[in-house]
Design an enzyme around this catalytic site. Structure first.
Site, PDB file in Angstrom:
ATOM      1  N   ASN A   9     -48.156 -18.882   5.523  1.00 49.40           N
ATOM      2  CA  ASN A   9     -48.406 -20.253   5.958  1.00 49.40           C
ATOM      3  C   ASN A   9     -47.678 -21.178   4.984  1.00 49.40           C
ATOM      4  OD1 ASN A   9     -49.416 -22.744   6.626  1.00 49.40           O
ATOM      5  ND2 ASN A   9     -51.533 -22.302   6.062  1.00 49.40           N
ATOM      6  N   TRP A  10     -46.589 -21.763   5.458  1.00 46.31           N
ATOM      7  CA  TRP A  10     -45.794 -22.620   4.556  1.00 46.31           C
ATOM      8  C   TRP A  10     -46.432 -23.993   4.357  1.00 46.31           C
ATOM      9  CZ3 TRP A  10     -39.797 -21.925   5.742  1.00 46.31           C
ATOM     10  CH2 TRP A  10     -39.417 -20.624   5.395  1.00 46.31           C
ATOM     11  N   LYS A  11     -47.460 -24.296   5.152  1.00 44.54           N
ATOM     12  CA  LYS A  11     -48.121 -25.608   5.060  1.00 44.54           C
ATOM     13  C   LYS A  11     -47.067 -26.720   5.171  1.00 44.54           C
ATOM     14  CE  LYS A  11     -51.824 -23.396   2.532  1.00 44.54           C
ATOM     15  NZ  LYS A  11     -52.915 -23.482   1.576  1.00 44.54           N
ATOM     16  N   HIS A  93     -57.610 -24.069  10.053  1.00 46.55           N
ATOM     17  CA  HIS A  93     -57.415 -23.930   8.604  1.00 46.55           C
ATOM     18  C   HIS A  93     -58.316 -24.931   7.885  1.00 46.55           C
ATOM     19  CE1 HIS A  93     -55.582 -23.942   4.659  1.00 46.55           C
ATOM     20  NE2 HIS A  93     -55.038 -22.779   4.979  1.00 46.55           N
ATOM     21  N   GLU A  95     -57.826 -26.791   5.482  1.00 45.45           N
ATOM     22  CA  GLU A  95     -57.188 -28.087   5.183  1.00 45.45           C
ATOM     23  C   GLU A  95     -57.226 -29.000   6.402  1.00 45.45           C
ATOM     24  OE1 GLU A  95     -53.586 -26.363   3.646  1.00 45.45           O
ATOM     25  OE2 GLU A  95     -54.701 -25.673   1.883  1.00 45.45           O
ATOM     26  N   GLU A 163     -60.739 -17.183   4.636  1.00 48.41           N
ATOM     27  CA  GLU A 163     -60.117 -17.910   3.527  1.00 48.41           C
ATOM     28  C   GLU A 163     -61.177 -18.742   2.803  1.00 48.41           C
ATOM     29  OE1 GLU A 163     -55.610 -18.403   4.168  1.00 48.41           O
ATOM     30  OE2 GLU A 163     -56.588 -20.149   5.016  1.00 48.41           O
ATOM     31  N   GLY A 169     -55.123 -21.883  -3.178  1.00 47.44           N
ATOM     32  CA  GLY A 169     -54.287 -22.628  -4.116  1.00 47.44           C
ATOM     33  C   GLY A 169     -54.853 -22.740  -5.516  1.00 47.44           C
ATOM     34  N   SER A 208     -55.028 -17.393  -2.546  1.00 52.29           N
ATOM     35  CA  SER A 208     -54.424 -16.934  -3.800  1.00 52.29           C
ATOM     36  C   SER A 208     -54.017 -15.465  -3.770  1.00 52.29           C
ATOM     37  CB  SER A 208     -55.343 -17.224  -4.996  1.00 52.29           C
ATOM     38  OG  SER A 208     -55.512 -18.626  -5.166  1.00 52.29           O
ATOM     39  N   GLY A 229     -50.394 -18.478   1.363  1.00 50.13           N
ATOM     40  CA  GLY A 229     -49.841 -19.823   1.249  1.00 50.13           C
ATOM     41  C   GLY A 229     -48.689 -19.850   0.256  1.00 50.13           C
ATOM     42  N   GLY A 230     -48.979 -20.263  -0.961  1.00 47.04           N
ATOM     43  CA  GLY A 230     -47.933 -20.490  -1.968  1.00 47.04           C
ATOM     44  C   GLY A 230     -46.951 -19.333  -2.124  1.00 47.04           C
TER      45      GLY A 230
HETATM   46  P1  13P Z   1     -52.667 -19.895  -1.142  1.00 48.87           P
HETATM   47  O1  13P Z   1     -52.121 -18.508  -0.904  1.00 48.87           O
HETATM   48  O2  13P Z   1     -51.629 -20.845  -1.660  1.00 48.87           O
HETATM   49  O3  13P Z   1     -53.927 -19.871  -1.948  1.00 48.87           O
HETATM   50  O4  13P Z   1     -53.058 -20.499   0.294  1.00 48.87           O
HETATM   51  C1  13P Z   1     -53.825 -19.732   1.153  1.00 48.87           C
HETATM   52  C2  13P Z   1     -53.864 -20.398   2.461  1.00 48.87           C
HETATM   53  O5  13P Z   1     -54.463 -21.441   2.627  1.00 48.87           O
HETATM   54  C3  13P Z   1     -53.121 -19.760   3.581  1.00 48.87           C
HETATM   55  O6  13P Z   1     -53.447 -20.342   4.795  1.00 48.87           O
END
Ligand code: 13P
Length: 248
Positions: A9-11, A93, A95, A163, A169, A208, A229-230
């Site tokens: 997920n590149w957000k 998600h 967020e 999640e 993050g 993470s 994510g990251g």
């Molecule tokens: P991180 O891997 O950056 O913690 O993000 C997880 C995430 O929200 C994937 O959707």
């Protein structure tokens, strides 16, 4: 047998030049031994699909509107994502639940819209830090899972991503026993609601996930892959996570 899935997920990260990372991932994993999905920002979906071509890496959206079309400025429908070449879409998600006030009912409607457009919905659930500290984790997950997953969900239409909000993050992850507890709980809830089909729905862990902790997480009960994510933003890190899943 559930096919393992490594999802990135590149957000809200990435412009055209970031597609070089996707190209590098393709070079390193021309025939991945697990399913690989990248969800770039919507602006990059068409170009990402063109970059992937016939290679077996899937491209997905990060959200869709619940309606098929209409006066919803700035929103994107599931059919538009499919038209752009996406095969999956993340819905619910944390967020989006936090930034856009998305309720379980809205997430369920989005997942239904995704299915209507032929997209696989990756439905996210997860407790906050305060909810975990107060011992409410399974109650919260059960409520979100039930409220956000449409009736008639199948392994072909639906993926669940656990999640924990406090792990996203943050560099903090639950213990493997805590991950197993929640994934086993989600599996039993899916079995209870969907019967045998509940064994086909994949359950990803997200929050993470890094190359250094991926193998342990992938060896954990009822973990069918990861939503990253990251660490999905670079081919080096995401490729290492794909390797860990291939070897799990
Ligand atoms: P991180 O891997 O950056 O913690 O993000 C997880 C995430 O929200 C994937 O959707």
């Amino acid at each position: 047998m559930r096919r393992k899935l490594a999802a990135g997920n590149w957000k809200m990260n990435g412009t055209g030049d970031t597609l070089a990372e996707l190209a590098a991932l393709l070079r390193a994993h021309p025939e991945p031994g697990c399913e690989v999905l990248i969800c770039p920002p919507a602006t990059l979906i068409s170009r990402a699909c063109a970059a992937v071509g016939a290679a077996p890496i899937r491209i997905g959206g990060q959200d869709c509107h619940m309606a098929e079309a209409g006066a919803h400025t700035g929103d994107i429908s599931a059919r538009m994502l499919a038209d752009a070449g996406a095969s999956h879409v993340i819905v619910g998600h944390s967020e989006r639940r936090a930034d856009h006030g998305e309720s379980d009912a809205m997430v369920r409607a989005k997942a239904q819209a995704a299915r209507g457009a032929g997209l696989v919905a990756v439905i996210c659930v997860g407790e906050s830090g305060a909810e975990r500290d107060s011992g409410a984790t399974l109650e919260v997950i059960g409520r979100q899972l039930f409220g956000s997953t449409p009736d008639g969900a199948t392994g072909n239409s639906t993926v669940i991503a656990y999640e924990p909000v406090w792990a996203i993050g943050s560099g903090r992850t639950p213990t493997l026993a805590q991950i197993a507890e929640v994934h086993d709980f989600i599996r039993s809830e899916l079995l209870g609601r969907f019967g045998a089909e509940g064994t086909q729905i994949r359950i990803l862990y997200g929050g993470s996930v890094k190359p250094v902790n991926a193998a342990g997480i992938f060896a954990t009960s009822n973990v069918d892959g990861a939503l990253v994510g990251g660490a999905s933003l670079t081919a080096a890190d995401f490729g290492a996570i794909v390797n860990a899943l291939e070897n799990a």
